[in-house]
Motif scaffolding. Structure first.
Motif, PDB file in Angstrom:
ATOM      1  N   GLU A  52      33.415  -4.289   8.619  1.00 41.96           N
ATOM      2  CA  GLU A  52      32.810  -4.456   9.938  1.00 41.96           C
ATOM      3  C   GLU A  52      31.654  -3.484  10.178  1.00 41.96           C
ATOM      4  N   ARG A  53      31.553  -2.454   9.369  1.00 35.39           N
ATOM      5  CA  ARG A  53      30.534  -1.424   9.579  1.00 35.39           C
ATOM      6  C   ARG A  53      29.201  -1.856   8.983  1.00 35.39           C
ATOM      7  N   ARG A  54      28.154  -1.746   9.769  1.00 36.28           N
ATOM      8  CA  ARG A  54      26.808  -2.071   9.287  1.00 36.28           C
ATOM      9  C   ARG A  54      26.226  -0.864   8.548  1.00 36.28           C
ATOM     10  N   GLN A  55      25.829  -1.087   7.326  1.00 34.58           N
ATOM     11  CA  GLN A  55      25.213  -0.020   6.540  1.00 34.58           C
ATOM     12  C   GLN A  55      23.706  -0.024   6.751  1.00 34.58           C
ATOM     13  N   VAL A  56      23.148   1.169   6.860  1.00 32.87           N
ATOM     14  CA  VAL A  56      21.709   1.317   7.089  1.00 32.87           C
ATOM     15  C   VAL A  56      21.125   2.181   5.980  1.00 32.87           C
ATOM     16  N   GLN A  57      20.076   1.673   5.366  1.00 32.15           N
ATOM     17  CA  GLN A  57      19.359   2.429   4.342  1.00 32.15           C
ATOM     18  C   GLN A  57      17.902   2.002   4.351  1.00 32.15           C
ATOM     19  N   ASN A  58      17.001   2.950   4.412  1.00 29.80           N
ATOM     20  CA  ASN A  58      15.566   2.674   4.388  1.00 29.80           C
ATOM     21  C   ASN A  58      14.957   3.507   3.261  1.00 29.80           C
ATOM     22  N   TRP A  59      14.683   2.866   2.151  1.00 30.44           N
ATOM     23  CA  TRP A  59      14.201   3.586   0.981  1.00 30.44           C
ATOM     24  C   TRP A  59      12.774   4.077   1.202  1.00 30.44           C
ATOM     25  N   VAL A  60      12.538   5.343   0.870  1.00 30.25           N
ATOM     26  CA  VAL A  60      11.184   5.902   0.935  1.00 30.25           C
ATOM     27  C   VAL A  60      10.938   6.730  -0.322  1.00 30.25           C
ATOM     28  N   PRO A  61       9.731   6.702  -0.854  1.00 30.32           N
ATOM     29  CA  PRO A  61       9.419   7.569  -2.002  1.00 30.32           C
ATOM     30  C   PRO A  61       9.470   9.027  -1.587  1.00 30.32           C
ATOM     31  N   ILE A  62       9.716   9.890  -2.529  1.00 31.27           N
ATOM     32  CA  ILE A  62       9.880  11.302  -2.199  1.00 31.27           C
ATOM     33  C   ILE A  62       8.596  11.897  -1.637  1.00 31.27           C
ATOM     34  N   GLN A  63       7.457  11.305  -2.000  1.00 34.05           N
ATOM     35  CA  GLN A  63       6.184  11.807  -1.466  1.00 34.05           C
ATOM     36  C   GLN A  63       6.069  11.584   0.037  1.00 34.05           C
ATOM     37  N   LYS A  64       6.892  10.690   0.605  1.00 27.61           N
ATOM     38  CA  LYS A  64       6.874  10.428   2.041  1.00 27.61           C
ATOM     39  C   LYS A  64       8.032  11.114   2.759  1.00 27.61           C
ATOM     40  N   MET A  65       8.622  12.096   2.099  1.00 33.19           N
ATOM     41  CA  MET A  65       9.647  12.920   2.735  1.00 33.19           C
ATOM     42  C   MET A  65       9.066  14.296   3.016  1.00 33.19           C
ATOM     43  N   VAL A 166      17.823   9.659   3.513  1.00 34.47           N
ATOM     44  CA  VAL A 166      17.266  10.577   4.489  1.00 34.47           C
ATOM     45  C   VAL A 166      16.406   9.871   5.534  1.00 34.47           C
ATOM     46  N   GLU A 167      15.767   8.759   5.163  1.00 37.69           N
ATOM     47  CA  GLU A 167      14.951   8.042   6.147  1.00 37.69           C
ATOM     48  C   GLU A 167      15.829   7.433   7.238  1.00 37.69           C
ATOM     49  N   ALA A 168      16.905   6.772   6.827  1.00 38.71           N
ATOM     50  CA  ALA A 168      17.824   6.187   7.815  1.00 38.71           C
ATOM     51  C   ALA A 168      18.454   7.274   8.672  1.00 38.71           C
ATOM     52  N   ALA A 169      18.796   8.404   8.050  1.00 32.83           N
ATOM     53  CA  ALA A 169      19.405   9.504   8.799  1.00 32.83           C
ATOM     54  C   ALA A 169      18.420  10.104   9.793  1.00 32.83           C
ATOM     55  N   SER A 170      17.166  10.281   9.397  1.00 33.55           N
ATOM     56  CA  SER A 170      16.156  10.844  10.291  1.00 33.55           C
ATOM     57  C   SER A 170      15.928   9.945  11.502  1.00 33.55           C
ATOM     58  N   LEU A 171      15.861   8.637  11.250  1.00 35.21           N
ATOM     59  CA  LEU A 171      15.660   7.691  12.351  1.00 35.21           C
ATOM     60  C   LEU A 171      16.881   7.649  13.263  1.00 35.21           C
ATOM     61  N   HIS A 177      10.605   9.839  11.387  1.00 44.02           N
ATOM     62  CA  HIS A 177      10.633   9.495   9.969  1.00 44.02           C
ATOM     63  C   HIS A 177      10.948  10.735   9.133  1.00 44.02           C
ATOM     64  N   ALA A 178      11.393  10.500   7.911  1.00 44.39           N
ATOM     65  CA  ALA A 178      11.745  11.612   7.028  1.00 44.39           C
ATOM     66  C   ALA A 178      10.550  12.518   6.751  1.00 44.39           C
ATOM     67  N   SER A 179       9.355  11.968   6.822  1.00 43.16           N
ATOM     68  CA  SER A 179       8.154  12.774   6.585  1.00 43.16           C
ATOM     69  C   SER A 179       7.927  13.804   7.681  1.00 43.16           C
ATOM     70  N   GLN A 180       8.585  13.617   8.835  1.00 37.76           N
ATOM     71  CA  GLN A 180       8.357  14.491   9.991  1.00 37.76           C
ATOM     72  C   GLN A 180       9.438  15.554  10.175  1.00 37.76           C
ATOM     73  N   LEU A 181      10.399  15.607   9.299  1.00 37.41           N
ATOM     74  CA  LEU A 181      11.507  16.547   9.465  1.00 37.41           C
ATOM     75  C   LEU A 181      11.038  17.998   9.451  1.00 37.41           C
ATOM     76  N   SER A 182      11.553  18.774  10.363  1.00 35.23           N
ATOM     77  CA  SER A 182      11.298  20.212  10.376  1.00 35.23           C
ATOM     78  C   SER A 182      12.309  20.897   9.463  1.00 35.23           C
ATOM     79  N   ALA A 183      12.133  22.193   9.270  1.00 35.07           N
ATOM     80  CA  ALA A 183      13.052  22.951   8.423  1.00 35.07           C
ATOM     81  C   ALA A 183      14.471  22.916   8.976  1.00 35.07           C
ATOM     82  N   SER A 184      14.619  23.110  10.275  1.00 36.69           N
ATOM     83  CA  SER A 184      15.953  23.144  10.865  1.00 36.69           C
ATOM     84  C   SER A 184      16.603  21.763  10.852  1.00 36.69           C
ATOM     85  N   GLN A 185      15.817  20.709  11.067  1.00 36.55           N
ATOM     86  CA  GLN A 185      16.378  19.360  11.020  1.00 36.55           C
ATOM     87  C   GLN A 185      16.839  19.003   9.608  1.00 36.55           C
ATOM     88  N   ALA A 186      16.039  19.367   8.610  1.00 32.00           N
ATOM     89  CA  ALA A 186      16.430  19.122   7.222  1.00 32.00           C
ATOM     90  C   ALA A 186      17.696  19.903   6.875  1.00 32.00           C
TER      91      ALA A 186
END
Length: 235
Positions: A52-65, A166-171, A177-186
């Motif tokens: 019943e659980r919806r899985q979320v995953q948004n693949w991003v290249p590491i250069q966009k993290m 990490v993209e799905a988690a950031s959103l 987006h994962a590219s916008q994560l700060s040090a504390s958020q990461a």
């Protein structure tokens, strides 16, 4: 003589089967060096357990993290990631010794081991699973580079119930987006990785905040984002 011949045929069949499976896994690992995995063993197991659980995953290249993210997981999970060849032999020896003395099999896994486990294996501390994990890790280290291992790890790791990568988690947790994560958020995302079903990045407990503080200190001691430049640079 007939019985002996039967044993030889069975042994030969078993050898061919094992060699065939090993070759198949090498081919799969080689393909995944260039092709993003459509799913993982952990995601399949979770779907079976919780259909019943919806899985979320948004693949991003590491250069966009954000570079803070690979740094945070290195600080938290595997500070020698760029130096080792996949296995921490000292940790493995300690884990085996404890297992022989009656404890459950444990020991800190490298990021490479965790990637292999997430992709192909099941969660557990059985000796056979650890052996399979070690073999898959060595194959992965031989066929992939460190950048690809980190990229896959950060895209398949579970950060919460049904939240993969990490993209799905950031959103989900920060609305960015994962590219916008700060040090504390990461650091907060990395802090829940040991047990993402019990620890929450959205509603951190006192224990999670303690881990965040420790991870951020380790990130500074490792030298900051400069350490991960080889990982986030374009191929």
């Amino acid at each position: 003589m007939a019985r002996q011949s039967g044993w030889k045929r069975a042994a030969r069949w078993l050898l061919y089967t094992v060699c065939g499976l090993m070759l198949f896994m090498l081919v799969v690992i080689g393909v995944l060096r260039f092709v993003n995995p459509p799913t993982t063993a952990f995601m399949i197991a979770d779907h079976i357990a919780h259909p019943e659980r919806r899985q979320v995953q948004n693949w991003v290249p590491i250069q966009k993290m954000s570079p803070w993210m690979p740094l945070a997981v290195m600080a938290s999970e595997d500070q020698r990631f760029l130096q080792h060849w996949g296995l921490d032999l000292n940790a493995i020896a300690t884990a085996v010794e404890d297992y022989q003395q009656g404890d459950s099999l444990r020991g800190a896994s490298t990021i490479s081991q965790q990637t292999a486990k997430n992709l192909f294996l099941w969660n557990g501390r059985q000796l056979i699973r650890k052996g399979l994990e070690a073999g898959l890790t060595l194959a992965m280290e031989a066929l992939w580079n460190k950048q690809r291992i980190m990229e896959v790890y950060l895209n398949v790791a579970e950060f919460g119930d049904g939240v993969y990568g990490v993209e799905a988690a950031s959103l989900r947790f920060y609305g960015i987006h994962a590219s916008q994560l700060s040090a504390s958020q990461a650091a907060r995302l990395a802090a829940v990785l040991p047990n993402p079903k019990a620890l929450s990045a959205a509603r951190p407990s006192a224990y999670v905040w303690q881990r965040v503080d420790w991870i951020m200190r380790q990130m500074r001691q490792l030298g900051g984002p400069a350490l991960v430049k080889p990982l986030v640079a374009a191929d």
